[in-house]
Design an enzyme around this catalytic site. Sequence first.
Site, short mmCIF file in Angstrom:
data_model
loop_
_atom_site.label_atom_id
_atom_site.label_comp_id
_atom_site.label_asym_id
_atom_site.label_seq_id
_atom_site.Cartn_x
_atom_site.Cartn_y
_atom_site.Cartn_z
N ARG A 225 0.85 -1.19 0.00
CA ARG A 225 0.00 0.00 0.00
C ARG A 225 0.89 1.24 0.00
O ARG A 225 1.93 1.27 0.67
CB ARG A 225 -0.91 0.04 1.24
CG ARG A 225 -2.00 -1.03 1.24
CD ARG A 225 -3.06 -0.70 0.20
NE ARG A 225 -4.16 -1.66 0.16
CZ ARG A 225 -4.22 -2.71 -0.63
NH1 ARG A 225 -3.21 -2.97 -1.46
NH2 ARG A 225 -5.26 -3.52 -0.63
N HIS A 273 0.76 -0.30 -10.36
CA HIS A 273 -0.16 -1.12 -9.54
C HIS A 273 -0.53 -2.41 -10.28
O HIS A 273 -1.71 -2.71 -10.50
CB HIS A 273 -1.42 -0.33 -9.18
CG HIS A 273 -2.09 -0.86 -7.94
ND1 HIS A 273 -2.74 -0.05 -7.05
CD2 HIS A 273 -2.20 -2.13 -7.45
CE1 HIS A 273 -3.24 -0.79 -6.06
NE2 HIS A 273 -2.92 -2.05 -6.28
#
Length: 310
Positions: A225, A273
């Site tokens: 994250r 990502h």
Amino acid sequence: MTANVLFAGRADAWPAYEPLLKAELSRLGTDADLRNEFAPEDVDYIVFAPSGPVSDFAPFTRLKAVLSLWAGVEKIVPVVPVGVPLTRMVDSGLAQGMTEWVVGHTLRYHLGMDAHLRGQNGIWEPQAPPLAKDRRVTVLGLGALGTASAQALATLGFQVSGWSRSQKEIEGITCHTGPEGLKAALAQAEIVILLLPDTPATENTLNAETLAMLPKGARIINPGRGPLIDDSALLAALGSGQIAHATLDVFRVEPLPPEHPYWAHPNVTVTPHIASETRESTAAEVIAENIRRGEAGEPLLHLVDRSFGY
């Protein structure tokens, strides 16, 4: 009694999920009516993603559980009513994809591949890397994804340590917990991999203080994250040479803004990502199994603990 299941993921995902979920529910012998539209008061289970059409859960008065398609639930916990069970996605495809990405970039650092990819400008420097048994790797976060990645690296022979908020016992992994455990895990880490959840307790796990605990020249891999890292502190550590390189797949703001210094930094690799994602086929297995469990009165898989936030 038939369980009514509302698919509330992205609209473009419905054609892929519909046949897979129906097949899995049928295979498990679960009597369920799966649709992407229902009157809210008739819904028993919601297969959910924040990118889908449901944002207000108040009309769903007989809801038995919310089954997230996402592994991270920091955006989901605040909107699902307290008292409604919430599960997160942990499936074999997600774990396999993450393990492959983590192992790939760890080996890239371990083998010194970046220097060869950039080109040696005609300079012949035959310097072989050490063996994996002589390379120390630390995984921060020993949930399903962190454990899978740590075990794969240990199988390759790396010296693997791990740190988590609760004590873990994993064969082949030196497991740490608590503030002193974090210090010990970082002190020997030549490569650090972040796979912690995004919670108030994990924000800025890598900051100026903890980055200074690492051996000089350590490398960082973050597929977890964005908020796990204090960006300003990392840039400063890269500038001083305390951190030799960082490979970052997740960011506080996504897409990463074009003007962000990470893009142009010579010692940062940005990936968009892509470390891993939910695969429809394996996700359908987990969702269908949880619906079966819910109807049978059995404990749900991957139930979110609201006190921890994951």
